[in-house]
Scaffold this motif. Structure first.
Motif, mmCIF file in Angstrom:
data_model
loop_
_atom_site.group_PDB
_atom_site.id
_atom_site.type_symbol
_atom_site.label_atom_id
_atom_site.label_comp_id
_atom_site.label_asym_id
_atom_site.label_seq_id
_atom_site.Cartn_x
_atom_site.Cartn_y
_atom_site.Cartn_z
ATOM 1 N N GLN A 179 58.445 31.891 46.779
ATOM 2 C CA GLN A 179 57.705 32.786 45.894
ATOM 3 C C GLN A 179 58.375 34.147 45.872
ATOM 4 N N LEU A 180 58.771 34.575 44.680
ATOM 5 C CA LEU A 180 59.421 35.869 44.488
ATOM 6 C C LEU A 180 58.370 36.919 44.164
ATOM 7 N N ALA A 181 58.445 38.071 44.832
ATOM 8 C CA ALA A 181 57.502 39.168 44.575
ATOM 9 C C ALA A 181 58.270 40.478 44.497
ATOM 10 N N PHE A 182 57.887 41.344 43.552
ATOM 11 C CA PHE A 182 58.509 42.643 43.407
ATOM 12 C C PHE A 182 57.551 43.752 43.836
ATOM 13 N N LYS A 183 58.119 44.882 44.240
ATOM 14 C CA LYS A 183 57.328 46.015 44.709
ATOM 15 C C LYS A 183 56.333 46.485 43.658
ATOM 16 N N HIS A 184 56.781 46.532 42.408
ATOM 17 C CA HIS A 184 55.932 47.053 41.335
ATOM 18 C C HIS A 184 55.258 45.939 40.536
ATOM 19 N N GLY A 185 55.065 44.777 41.161
ATOM 20 C CA GLY A 185 54.365 43.678 40.524
ATOM 21 C C GLY A 185 55.302 42.705 39.837
ATOM 22 N N GLY A 186 54.787 41.542 39.538
ATOM 23 C CA GLY A 186 55.594 40.517 38.894
ATOM 24 C C GLY A 186 56.220 39.587 39.913
ATOM 25 N N GLY A 187 56.964 38.624 39.397
ATOM 26 C CA GLY A 187 57.563 37.622 40.262
ATOM 27 C C GLY A 187 57.119 36.243 39.830
ATOM 28 N N SER A 188 57.643 35.227 40.465
ATOM 29 C CA SER A 188 57.302 33.860 40.092
ATOM 30 C C SER A 188 57.793 32.899 41.165
ATOM 31 N N ARG A 189 57.492 31.623 40.979
ATOM 32 C CA ARG A 189 58.069 30.583 41.812
ATOM 33 C C ARG A 189 59.540 30.472 41.456
ATOM 34 N N ILE A 190 60.392 30.340 42.456
ATOM 35 C CA ILE A 190 61.817 30.272 42.194
ATOM 36 C C ILE A 190 62.464 29.220 43.095
ATOM 37 N N PHE A 191 63.527 28.597 42.603
ATOM 38 C CA PHE A 191 64.205 27.527 43.331
ATOM 39 C C PHE A 191 65.672 27.907 43.486
ATOM 40 N N TRP A 192 66.328 27.345 44.491
ATOM 41 C CA TRP A 192 67.760 27.578 44.658
ATOM 42 C C TRP A 192 68.441 26.346 45.231
ATOM 43 N N GLN A 193 69.716 26.224 44.918
ATOM 44 C CA GLN A 193 70.534 25.111 45.376
ATOM 45 C C GLN A 193 71.989 25.531 45.275
#
Length: 199
Positions: A99-113
């Protein structure tokens, strides 16, 4: 003996794998550690608490790793709390999600490979806490991030290394079994959807 179809398939995979790493590495400028303004991003105490709560660790090593990242990079604009699995026998693969989160709000589920190659052997499954620098929206992370050569730092059971693409820098922090002995080069591709394709 391998069939012609399997041979072609493996050669094709190796070709695109090599091209992917080369493409990612070519686009990376020389690493420059630029601190974020003091009034932006998460403060060190907040990050240490978030990382300790998520990773379940309050050791001195984790504190030193985070302190080093703050000294070199300043305040992160965001972070990812996630889990990953990885393994290698010279050629390695890594898959994760969080789960990605930003200091000033926003973000989303994120994947990496992503793939890697080098003097590397082993496997692991672990939690990972990623500090995000110079990014303010999810789209800033949707690209391939090569590891910055010589950036690995390890102390007291905790480790961090830097990944950079353009101005955006990521600093994955792993503990214990999340670290794997070896030296390798490669990249990590961040996406909005899960995929088994490491390229």
């Amino acid at each position: 003996m391998n069939s012609p179809q399997k041979t072609v398939s493996r050669r094709t995979f190796a070709k695109y794998w090599a091209l992917g790493i080369a493409s990612a590495l070519i686009s990376v400028p020389h690493a420059t550690w630029a601190n974020a303004p003091e009034n932006e991003g998460f403060d060190e105490d907040s990050i240490l608490k978030a990382a300790s709560d998520f990773l379940g660790d309050t050791t001195e090593g984790l504190g030193k790793v985070i302190a080093k990242a703050f000294k070199e990079q300043g305040r992160p604009s965001g972070y990812i709390k996630g889990e990953e699995v990885a393994g290698a026998a010279t050629i390695g693969l890594r898959y994760g999600e969080g789960q990605l989160a930003f200091k000033h709000g926003g973000g989303s589920r994120i994947f990496w490979q992503g793939p890697s190659i080098g003097f590397d052997l082993g496997g692991n499954a672990s939690k990972v806490f990623v500090l995000v620098y110079h990014a303010h929206k999810t789209e800033d992370l949707l690209k391939r991030f090569p590891s910055v050569d010589g950036s690995v730092y390890y102390v007291g059971g905790a480790g961090v290394n830097y990944q950079q693409r353009d101005d955006t820098i990521l600093a994955p922090i792993r503990l214990g079994v999340g670290l794997r002995a070896g030296a390798s080069i490669g990249y990590t591709h961040y996406t909005l959807t899960k995929t088994l394709n490491p390229l």
